[in-house]
Write a protein that holds these residues in place. Structure first.
Motif, PDB file in Angstrom:
ATOM      1  N   TRP A 263       0.842  -1.209   0.000  1.00 29.72           N
ATOM      2  CA  TRP A 263       0.000   0.000   0.000  1.00 29.72           C
ATOM      3  C   TRP A 263       0.873   1.254   0.000  1.00 29.72           C
ATOM      4  CZ3 TRP A 263      -0.673   4.261   3.114  1.00 29.72           C
ATOM      5  CH2 TRP A 263      -1.847   5.002   2.938  1.00 29.72           C
ATOM      6  N   PHE A 264       1.918   1.242   0.792  1.00 27.41           N
ATOM      7  CA  PHE A 264       2.846   2.377   0.868  1.00 27.41           C
ATOM      8  C   PHE A 264       3.464   2.646  -0.502  1.00 27.41           C
ATOM      9  CE2 PHE A 264       7.335   3.712   2.042  1.00 27.41           C
ATOM     10  CZ  PHE A 264       7.005   5.020   2.388  1.00 27.41           C
ATOM     11  N   PHE A 265       3.892   1.586  -1.177  1.00 30.31           N
ATOM     12  CA  PHE A 265       4.501   1.754  -2.496  1.00 30.31           C
ATOM     13  C   PHE A 265       3.465   2.198  -3.529  1.00 30.31           C
ATOM     14  CE2 PHE A 265       7.919  -1.682  -1.439  1.00 30.31           C
ATOM     15  CZ  PHE A 265       8.573  -0.772  -0.627  1.00 30.31           C
ATOM     16  N   GLU A 266       2.300   1.566  -3.528  1.00 32.00           N
ATOM     17  CA  GLU A 266       1.274   1.877  -4.528  1.00 32.00           C
ATOM     18  C   GLU A 266       0.700   3.287  -4.382  1.00 32.00           C
ATOM     19  OE1 GLU A 266      -0.629  -2.524  -5.520  1.00 32.00           O
ATOM     20  OE2 GLU A 266      -1.552  -1.269  -3.959  1.00 32.00           O
ATOM     21  N   ASN A 267       0.837   3.860  -3.196  1.00 31.86           N
ATOM     22  CA  ASN A 267       0.277   5.194  -2.953  1.00 31.86           C
ATOM     23  C   ASN A 267       1.318   6.300  -3.044  1.00 31.86           C
ATOM     24  OD1 ASN A 267      -2.807   5.323  -1.982  1.00 31.86           O
ATOM     25  ND2 ASN A 267      -1.921   3.320  -1.480  1.00 31.86           N
ATOM     26  N   PRO A 304       5.094  10.746  -0.914  1.00 38.06           N
ATOM     27  CA  PRO A 304       4.819  11.449  -2.165  1.00 38.06           C
ATOM     28  C   PRO A 304       5.060  12.952  -2.031  1.00 38.06           C
ATOM     29  CG  PRO A 304       3.025   9.945  -1.609  1.00 38.06           C
ATOM     30  CD  PRO A 304       3.913  10.004  -0.429  1.00 38.06           C
ATOM     31  N   VAL A 305       5.337  13.611  -3.160  1.00 41.98           N
ATOM     32  CA  VAL A 305       5.576  15.055  -3.153  1.00 41.98           C
ATOM     33  C   VAL A 305       4.274  15.826  -3.001  1.00 41.98           C
ATOM     34  CG1 VAL A 305       6.439  16.990  -4.526  1.00 41.98           C
ATOM     35  CG2 VAL A 305       7.688  14.814  -4.515  1.00 41.98           C
ATOM     36  N   ASP A 306       3.211  15.370  -3.662  1.00 49.22           N
ATOM     37  CA  ASP A 306       1.920  16.051  -3.594  1.00 49.22           C
ATOM     38  C   ASP A 306       1.441  16.148  -2.147  1.00 49.22           C
ATOM     39  OD1 ASP A 306      -0.723  16.915  -5.036  1.00 49.22           O
ATOM     40  OD2 ASP A 306      -1.318  15.382  -3.563  1.00 49.22           O
ATOM     41  N   GLY A 307       1.061  17.339  -1.735  1.00 50.86           N
ATOM     42  CA  GLY A 307       0.714  17.583  -0.341  1.00 50.86           C
ATOM     43  C   GLY A 307      -0.434  16.736   0.168  1.00 50.86           C
ATOM     44  N   LYS A 312      -2.274  11.814   3.171  1.00 49.66           N
ATOM     45  CA  LYS A 312      -3.008  10.550   3.158  1.00 49.66           C
ATOM     46  C   LYS A 312      -2.096   9.394   3.538  1.00 49.66           C
ATOM     47  CE  LYS A 312      -5.077   7.164   0.033  1.00 49.66           C
ATOM     48  NZ  LYS A 312      -5.449   6.830  -1.360  1.00 49.66           N
ATOM     49  N   VAL A 313      -0.903   9.341   2.944  1.00 54.37           N
ATOM     50  CA  VAL A 313       0.013   8.229   3.210  1.00 54.37           C
ATOM     51  C   VAL A 313       0.515   8.282   4.649  1.00 54.37           C
ATOM     52  CG1 VAL A 313       2.205   7.178   2.545  1.00 54.37           C
ATOM     53  CG2 VAL A 313       0.648   8.017   0.793  1.00 54.37           C
ATOM     54  N   LYS A 314       0.723   9.471   5.175  1.00 54.28           N
ATOM     55  CA  LYS A 314       1.148   9.594   6.578  1.00 54.28           C
ATOM     56  C   LYS A 314       0.191   8.863   7.520  1.00 54.28           C
ATOM     57  CE  LYS A 314       3.610  14.011   7.063  1.00 54.28           C
ATOM     58  NZ  LYS A 314       3.520  15.342   7.722  1.00 54.28           N
ATOM     59  N   LYS A 315      -1.098   8.938   7.220  1.00 51.33           N
ATOM     60  CA  LYS A 315      -2.112   8.375   8.122  1.00 51.33           C
ATOM     61  C   LYS A 315      -2.199   6.854   8.046  1.00 51.33           C
ATOM     62  CE  LYS A 315      -4.871  12.609   7.969  1.00 51.33           C
ATOM     63  NZ  LYS A 315      -6.140  13.236   7.537  1.00 51.33           N
ATOM     64  N   GLY A 316      -1.568   6.250   7.028  1.00 51.96           N
ATOM     65  CA  GLY A 316      -1.570   4.804   6.943  1.00 51.96           C
ATOM     66  C   GLY A 316      -2.894   4.232   6.474  1.00 51.96           C
TER      67      GLY A 316
END
Length: 521
Positions: A263-267, A304-307, A312-316
């Motif tokens: 999920w981390f990689f795909e996002n 990701p660079v996009d804010g 979103k990714v930070k939240k897991g």
């Protein structure tokens, strides 16, 4: 309310209600068959004991300790040493007994004498160190209720090539008054490839016998050509994980949840290379991650660079989170360690307690991308049972992940890292919030070297799973805790440097406990 000593019966048999061996784990191979062949020396665990002597003075929590002999002993097997345990916990342990199956009859021998180590003030406990014949080693101490020397048939010594160096592990009893101490023993060298076997015995010393140190006793050694023959196969590992995988409770106010690596990689996870300004998206299976090379700073991962996507990714992704299991032999292949690894895309900021101020946010201090945490289960290869049980999950241990930092603890509450005598510490707050059931179809066995399990490509990425975070500690603390006196802020800054500052997080395989014993302390 004070802690009371636990009652100790004269004869102890393991109580009903201990975890049963999971279905299917003992069908094939040598796992969970009750005995293990060390290469001609067969050993069994004995968990039933007869009490020899007990005291309610000294020891852990000041509650004393009790000393036992294994009883009954399986027919044809010999005692190698007696067992000791502090009184501040329920009796739950084992010692190994052995028999020579080599056909030579030369692996075990009676002691030629005994040396008295110490006699208790009440005259009801006497501790004896066996004197081994030349070429043999004593593995444990003998305790008697009478002052007479034990019979030579009480224990057996082990031929030296079937022993390994040992060291003391936990204190069982100590007395400054008469210089007596007793401590459990463990192999001095422990790891995936180490052959030392934990016999469950203990060392007794007194000021009157200063030579009776750990070097006078030995642990056992697995000399079998296939020392992993008693390890579980892959189907059995999966059965063990299903039966014993822990419940993980996250803090009610936790905003940063675990996810699967995929999920981390795909996002949008990105791979950066030193000297390049253009990151590369990571493939879903991690197949484009560089392999080997150590943690040389040449590559690292980031969000990701996009804010919006970054947040979103930070939240897991708790709903789809996976746990990753490493199965490894330990203690000469007599136990299986199941290291359960959990990945969090982001580790939140730290908080401190200073004196009467219970909680001070420390700005960005403690934040970093990519957080790997793990808890290890130790399974007996004799019985297929967990060696240590805690929590309220029955067969399933319960652990608590601290808020933001995600470190694991056995109980809810607050653990302070630092010098609590000065009233300054980094907070690790644990409480029951969301629950991660690590056994509910979430587990993936990612590594079992002894079985030849194919490891995922991302496990071979030896660099950091997040960029190295650089910030001015003094400025962050001055901003977050400006109401504190300067001297206190300086002490807090030193604590932060000691506890929280370092290189970015690396993957599971780069941790020292990947190949070594978890219980180094």
């Amino acid at each position: 309310m004070g802690t009371a000593a636990l009652p100790i019966e004269d004869h102890f048999v393991p109580p009903a209600g201990l975890p049963s061996v999971p279905a299917s784990v003992s069908e094939d191979g040598g796992f969970a068959k009750g005995s293990i062949d060390l290469g001609g020396l067969e050993v069994r665990q004995v968990t039933a004991f007869a009490k020899v002597w007990s005291t309610t003075q000294g020891g852990q929590d000041g509650l004393g300790a009790t000393f036992f002999k294994p009883s009954p002993v399986p027919a044809g097997f010999s005692v190698l040493g007696h067992y000791a345990q502090p009184n501040n916990r329920p009796l739950f342990g084992h010692v190994l007994v052995g028999r020579d199956t080599s056909g030579t009859g030369a692996l075990l021998a009676a002691p030629v004498d005994y040396a008295l180590v110490w006699s208790s003030p009440d005259g009801a406990g006497h501790f004896w160190l066996p004197t081994a014949p030349e070429g043999y080693k004593a593995v444990g101490v003998v305790v008697t209720a009478a002052a007479d020397k034990p019979s030579p048939d009480e224990v057996r010594c082990v031929r030296a090539d079937f022993t390994d160096a040992c060291e003391t592990e936990d204190s069982v009893l100590s007395s400054d008054k008469d210089g007596f101490s007793a401590a459990t023993l463990r192999p001095a060298v422990r790891g995936i490839d180490a052959r030392g076997v934990h016999a469950g015995t203990f060392l007794a010393q007194s000021s009157a016998t200063p030579a009776a140190g750990a070097s006078t006793l030995a642990c056992l050694k697995n000399n079998s050509a296939s020392y992993t023959s008693a390890m579980p196969d892959l189907a059995q590992v999966n059965s063990l994980v299903a039966a014993y995988a822990p419940h993980v409770y996250l803090h009610p106010n936790e905003p940063y949840f675990p996810s699967s690596v995929t999920w981390f990689f795909e996002n949008g996870a990105l791979l950066y290379q030193k000297g390049s300004q253009t990151p590369t998206p990571v493939a879903a299976d991690g197949s484009n991650l560089p392999q080997g090379g150590g943690n040389d700073g040449g590559y690292w991962l980031d969000l990701p660079v996009d804010g919006n996507q970054r947040e979103k990714v930070k939240k897991g992704d708790l709903a789809g989170a996976k746990v990753y299991v490493q199965a490894k032999p330990m203690l000469g292949g007599t136990v299986t360690d199941l290291a359960v690894w959990i990945f969090y895309p982001f580790n939140g900021p730290a908080r401190a307690k200073v004196g009467l101020i219970p909680s001070i946010p420390l700005g960005k201090i403690g934040e970093h991308v990519g957080d790997w945490e793990h808890v290890t289960l130790r399974v007996s290869n004799f019985s297929g049972e967990l060696e240590y049980l805690d929590g309220d999950g029955g067969n399933r241990p319960v652990v608590y992940a601290s808020q933001h930092g995600h470190a694991f603890y056995p109980n809810a509450g607050t653990v302070l890292q630092g010098d609590t005598s000065l009233g300054i510490g980094i907070r690790n707050d644990c409480a029951r919030g969301s629950r991660l059931d690590t056994g509910a179809g979430r587990c993936e066995v990612l590594s079992a070297e002894y079985l030849g399990v194919k490891e995922p490509a991302w496990l071979g990425f030896e660099r950091e799973w997040g960029p190295r975070e650089e910030y001015d500690i003094g400025r962050e603390i001055n901003r977050a805790a400006r109401i504190l006196p300067r001297s206190v802020r300086e002490r807090l800054a030193k604590l932060v440097e000691k506890v929280l500052v370092g290189e970015g997080p690396t993957g599971p395989k780069m941790h020292g406990n990947w190949r070594n014993d978890e219980r180094e302390a």
